[in-house]
Motif scaffolding. Structure first.
Motif, PDB file in Angstrom:
ATOM      1  N   MET A 146     -27.950 -70.048 -48.767  1.00 55.87           N
ATOM      2  CA  MET A 146     -26.852 -70.086 -47.805  1.00 55.87           C
ATOM      3  C   MET A 146     -27.011 -71.261 -46.836  1.00 55.87           C
ATOM      4  O   MET A 146     -26.024 -71.866 -46.410  1.00 55.87           O
ATOM      5  CB  MET A 146     -26.772 -68.765 -47.046  1.00 55.87           C
ATOM      6  CG  MET A 146     -26.349 -67.578 -47.902  1.00 55.87           C
ATOM      7  SD  MET A 146     -24.755 -67.807 -48.760  1.00 55.87           S
ATOM      8  CE  MET A 146     -23.627 -67.877 -47.361  1.00 55.87           C
ATOM      9  N   GLU A 147     -28.240 -71.608 -46.483  1.00 55.95           N
ATOM     10  CA  GLU A 147     -28.469 -72.784 -45.639  1.00 55.95           C
ATOM     11  C   GLU A 147     -28.061 -74.053 -46.378  1.00 55.95           C
ATOM     12  O   GLU A 147     -27.440 -74.952 -45.799  1.00 55.95           O
ATOM     13  CB  GLU A 147     -29.940 -72.853 -45.229  1.00 55.95           C
ATOM     14  CG  GLU A 147     -30.354 -71.771 -44.234  1.00 55.95           C
ATOM     15  CD  GLU A 147     -31.837 -71.789 -43.932  1.00 55.95           C
ATOM     16  OE1 GLU A 147     -32.572 -72.572 -44.599  1.00 55.95           O
ATOM     17  OE2 GLU A 147     -32.282 -71.034 -43.050  1.00 55.95           O
ATOM     18  N   ALA A 148     -28.412 -74.125 -47.680  1.00 51.00           N
ATOM     19  CA  ALA A 148     -28.025 -75.281 -48.481  1.00 51.00           C
ATOM     20  C   ALA A 148     -26.509 -75.359 -48.645  1.00 51.00           C
ATOM     21  O   ALA A 148     -25.923 -76.441 -48.594  1.00 51.00           O
ATOM     22  CB  ALA A 148     -28.699 -75.214 -49.854  1.00 51.00           C
ATOM     23  N   LEU A 149     -25.867 -74.203 -48.812  1.00 52.94           N
ATOM     24  CA  LEU A 149     -24.405 -74.156 -48.942  1.00 52.94           C
ATOM     25  C   LEU A 149     -23.739 -74.667 -47.664  1.00 52.94           C
ATOM     26  O   LEU A 149     -22.802 -75.468 -47.713  1.00 52.94           O
ATOM     27  CB  LEU A 149     -23.966 -72.722 -49.222  1.00 52.94           C
ATOM     28  CG  LEU A 149     -22.469 -72.515 -49.462  1.00 52.94           C
ATOM     29  CD1 LEU A 149     -22.112 -72.892 -50.891  1.00 52.94           C
ATOM     30  CD2 LEU A 149     -22.076 -71.052 -49.202  1.00 52.94           C
ATOM     31  N   GLU A 150     -24.256 -74.227 -46.526  1.00 52.36           N
ATOM     32  CA  GLU A 150     -23.696 -74.627 -45.231  1.00 52.36           C
ATOM     33  C   GLU A 150     -23.802 -76.130 -45.027  1.00 52.36           C
ATOM     34  O   GLU A 150     -22.865 -76.782 -44.559  1.00 52.36           O
ATOM     35  CB  GLU A 150     -24.430 -73.886 -44.110  1.00 52.36           C
ATOM     36  CG  GLU A 150     -23.915 -74.187 -42.716  1.00 52.36           C
ATOM     37  CD  GLU A 150     -24.695 -73.459 -41.644  1.00 52.36           C
ATOM     38  OE1 GLU A 150     -24.176 -73.313 -40.533  1.00 52.36           O
ATOM     39  OE2 GLU A 150     -25.844 -73.038 -41.923  1.00 52.36           O
ATOM     40  N   GLN A 151     -24.946 -76.709 -45.381  1.00 51.60           N
ATOM     41  CA  GLN A 151     -25.154 -78.141 -45.185  1.00 51.60           C
ATOM     42  C   GLN A 151     -24.384 -78.974 -46.198  1.00 51.60           C
ATOM     43  O   GLN A 151     -23.782 -79.989 -45.853  1.00 51.60           O
ATOM     44  CB  GLN A 151     -26.650 -78.453 -45.276  1.00 51.60           C
ATOM     45  CG  GLN A 151     -27.483 -77.822 -44.161  1.00 51.60           C
ATOM     46  CD  GLN A 151     -28.965 -77.981 -44.387  1.00 51.60           C
ATOM     47  OE1 GLN A 151     -29.385 -78.743 -45.250  1.00 51.60           O
ATOM     48  NE2 GLN A 151     -29.771 -77.255 -43.633  1.00 51.60           N
ATOM     49  N   THR A 152     -24.392 -78.545 -47.445  1.00 53.96           N
ATOM     50  CA  THR A 152     -23.759 -79.329 -48.507  1.00 53.96           C
ATOM     51  C   THR A 152     -22.253 -79.445 -48.312  1.00 53.96           C
ATOM     52  O   THR A 152     -21.669 -80.516 -48.484  1.00 53.96           O
ATOM     53  CB  THR A 152     -24.049 -78.695 -49.880  1.00 53.96           C
ATOM     54  OG1 THR A 152     -25.458 -78.648 -50.083  1.00 53.96           O
ATOM     55  CG2 THR A 152     -23.409 -79.525 -50.997  1.00 53.96           C
ATOM     56  N   PHE A 153     -21.617 -78.343 -47.941  1.00 54.86           N
ATOM     57  CA  PHE A 153     -20.157 -78.325 -47.835  1.00 54.86           C
ATOM     58  C   PHE A 153     -19.669 -78.346 -46.385  1.00 54.86           C
ATOM     59  O   PHE A 153     -18.474 -78.187 -46.142  1.00 54.86           O
ATOM     60  CB  PHE A 153     -19.600 -77.096 -48.551  1.00 54.86           C
ATOM     61  CG  PHE A 153     -19.832 -77.093 -50.039  1.00 54.86           C
ATOM     62  CD1 PHE A 153     -19.017 -77.841 -50.881  1.00 54.86           C
ATOM     63  CD2 PHE A 153     -20.874 -76.376 -50.599  1.00 54.86           C
ATOM     64  CE1 PHE A 153     -19.229 -77.845 -52.255  1.00 54.86           C
ATOM     65  CE2 PHE A 153     -21.098 -76.378 -51.972  1.00 54.86           C
ATOM     66  CZ  PHE A 153     -20.275 -77.115 -52.794  1.00 54.86           C
ATOM     67  N   ASP A 154     -20.588 -78.517 -45.439  1.00 54.95           N
ATOM     68  CA  ASP A 154     -20.230 -78.526 -44.014  1.00 54.95           C
ATOM     69  C   ASP A 154     -19.406 -77.279 -43.697  1.00 54.95           C
ATOM     70  O   ASP A 154     -18.314 -77.353 -43.119  1.00 54.95           O
ATOM     71  CB  ASP A 154     -19.446 -79.794 -43.667  1.00 54.95           C
ATOM     72  CG  ASP A 154     -19.343 -80.013 -42.157  1.00 54.95           C
ATOM     73  OD1 ASP A 154     -20.189 -79.462 -41.429  1.00 54.95           O
ATOM     74  OD2 ASP A 154     -18.427 -80.716 -41.719  1.00 54.95           O
ATOM     75  N   LEU A 155     -19.934 -76.131 -44.084  1.00 57.61           N
ATOM     76  CA  LEU A 155     -19.212 -74.859 -44.013  1.00 57.61           C
ATOM     77  C   LEU A 155     -19.540 -74.114 -42.719  1.00 57.61           C
ATOM     78  O   LEU A 155     -20.711 -73.984 -42.351  1.00 57.61           O
ATOM     79  CB  LEU A 155     -19.593 -73.994 -45.222  1.00 57.61           C
ATOM     80  CG  LEU A 155     -19.003 -72.594 -45.302  1.00 57.61           C
ATOM     81  CD1 LEU A 155     -17.493 -72.655 -45.416  1.00 57.61           C
ATOM     82  CD2 LEU A 155     -19.599 -71.846 -46.494  1.00 57.61           C
ATOM     83  N   ASP A 156     -18.508 -73.636 -42.040  1.00 58.41           N
ATOM     84  CA  ASP A 156     -18.683 -72.787 -40.859  1.00 58.41           C
ATOM     85  C   ASP A 156     -18.812 -71.343 -41.347  1.00 58.41           C
ATOM     86  O   ASP A 156     -17.860 -70.764 -41.863  1.00 58.41           O
ATOM     87  CB  ASP A 156     -17.475 -72.939 -39.931  1.00 58.41           C
ATOM     88  CG  ASP A 156     -17.585 -72.063 -38.687  1.00 58.41           C
ATOM     89  OD1 ASP A 156     -18.652 -71.422 -38.507  1.00 58.41           O
ATOM     90  OD2 ASP A 156     -16.629 -72.016 -37.904  1.00 58.41           O
ATOM     91  N   LEU A 157     -19.995 -70.748 -41.177  1.00 56.75           N
ATOM     92  CA  LEU A 157     -20.251 -69.422 -41.724  1.00 56.75           C
ATOM     93  C   LEU A 157     -19.608 -68.298 -40.916  1.00 56.75           C
ATOM     94  O   LEU A 157     -19.657 -67.136 -41.329  1.00 56.75           O
ATOM     95  CB  LEU A 157     -21.765 -69.189 -41.835  1.00 56.75           C
ATOM     96  CG  LEU A 157     -22.453 -69.991 -42.941  1.00 56.75           C
ATOM     97  CD1 LEU A 157     -23.939 -69.691 -42.980  1.00 56.75           C
ATOM     98  CD2 LEU A 157     -21.822 -69.715 -44.294  1.00 56.75           C
ATOM     99  N   GLY A 158     -19.034 -68.604 -39.773  1.00 54.66           N
ATOM    100  CA  GLY A 158     -18.243 -67.619 -39.030  1.00 54.66           C
ATOM    101  C   GLY A 158     -18.948 -66.289 -38.842  1.00 54.66           C
ATOM    102  O   GLY A 158     -20.040 -66.222 -38.287  1.00 54.66           O
ATOM    103  N   ASP A 159     -18.342 -65.196 -39.372  1.00 59.57           N
ATOM    104  CA  ASP A 159     -18.918 -63.860 -39.176  1.00 59.57           C
ATOM    105  C   ASP A 159     -19.783 -63.432 -40.365  1.00 59.57           C
ATOM    106  O   ASP A 159     -19.971 -62.229 -40.609  1.00 59.57           O
ATOM    107  CB  ASP A 159     -17.804 -62.831 -38.937  1.00 59.57           C
ATOM    108  CG  ASP A 159     -16.878 -62.674 -40.151  1.00 59.57           C
ATOM    109  OD1 ASP A 159     -16.959 -63.489 -41.081  1.00 59.57           O
ATOM    110  OD2 ASP A 159     -16.073 -61.717 -40.151  1.00 59.57           O
ATOM    111  N   TYR A 160     -20.322 -64.387 -41.097  1.00 58.49           N
ATOM    112  CA  TYR A 160     -21.204 -64.075 -42.225  1.00 58.49           C
ATOM    113  C   TYR A 160     -22.401 -63.253 -41.747  1.00 58.49           C
ATOM    114  O   TYR A 160     -23.064 -63.598 -40.768  1.00 58.49           O
ATOM    115  CB  TYR A 160     -21.685 -65.364 -42.900  1.00 58.49           C
ATOM    116  CG  TYR A 160     -22.844 -65.160 -43.850  1.00 58.49           C
ATOM    117  CD1 TYR A 160     -22.646 -64.588 -45.099  1.00 58.49           C
ATOM    118  CD2 TYR A 160     -24.138 -65.538 -43.489  1.00 58.49           C
ATOM    119  CE1 TYR A 160     -23.703 -64.393 -45.968  1.00 58.49           C
ATOM    120  CE2 TYR A 160     -25.201 -65.355 -44.354  1.00 58.49           C
ATOM    121  CZ  TYR A 160     -24.977 -64.785 -45.595  1.00 58.49           C
ATOM    122  OH  TYR A 160     -26.029 -64.598 -46.450  1.00 58.49           O
TER     123      TYR A 160
END
Length: 211
Positions: A146-160
């Motif tokens: 999930m950390e890699a996903l957040e960095q790779t796609f510049d994703l805001d994880l919000g209420d994850y």
């Protein structure tokens, strides 16, 4: 002040610059601070010259400007962006369900899944394939993905909420205590990840309903 005062002040400023570089690691924060320092440098030079000269801080405006430029240039220093994978560098499994999305976003997501978790060759990959139940992703591996996903796609994880889908690492007693009472785990599917990337945000209720 002695004749060595300017040099002492310069050394202090350089030390503070190095500390600033170590403390600000997120690319967005480095960018914001960089732009701020680039703007502050000329402002100090032309708007605060008398007191800068009085305090023997003549190098401060130039140093501020250069530090700002340095932060902008190295904004991805600690979290370098992964280059989009070449279309031929797909995950080794080509056993995809009919009508499975094959756009560049999904290709990059499959590549990341393969690198971080591993995709089975004997299973058909569907949008409803779950990371936790079908691919066996859990604990520290899930957190790392999930950390890699957040960095790779510049994703805001919000209420994850990681505990909604994954168990905490077995060695982390504190997190295991926090995770108690969360009930049965929900499936976290490839379709949910795909939708989150497409919308650049994580909204748990929307993703679970749409997937």
């Amino acid at each position: 002040m002695t004749e060595y005062t300017p040099w002492i002040i310069l050394l202090i400023l350089v030390a503070l610059t190095a500390l600033l570089d170590k403390k600000i690691k997120h690319s967005v924060n480095r960018t914001l601070v960089g732009f701020a320092l680039v703007a502050i440098g000329p402002t100090l030079l032309f708007g605060a010259t008398p007191w800068i000269t009085a305090l023997q801080l003549d190098s401060l405006p130039v140093l501020t400007f250069l530090v700002g430029i340095g932060l902008l240039i190295t904004r991805n220093k600690y979290h370098p962006q992964r280059p989009p994978p070449h279309p031929l560098r797909r995950a080794p499994t080509m056993n995809l369900a009919p009508h499975f999305p094959e756009d560049p976003v999904m290709q990059q997501l499959l590549q990341l899944l393969h690198e971080e978790i591993g995709l089975p060759k004997h299973k058909t990959i569907r949008l409803k394939t779950s990371l936790n139940f079908d691919l066996g992703c859990d604990g520290a591996e899930a957190r790392q993905f999930m950390e890699a996903l957040e960095q790779t796609f510049d994703l805001d994880l919000g209420d994850y909420d990681a505990y909604r889908y994954f168990n905490p690492p077995v060695f982390d007693v504190f997190l295991k205590h926090r995770a108690k009472g969360r009930g049965e785990k929900m499936p976290l599917t490839i379709g949910m990840l795909y939708l989150a990337i497409k919308t650049h945000s994580w909204d748990t209720q929307t993703l679970e309903n749409l997937s």
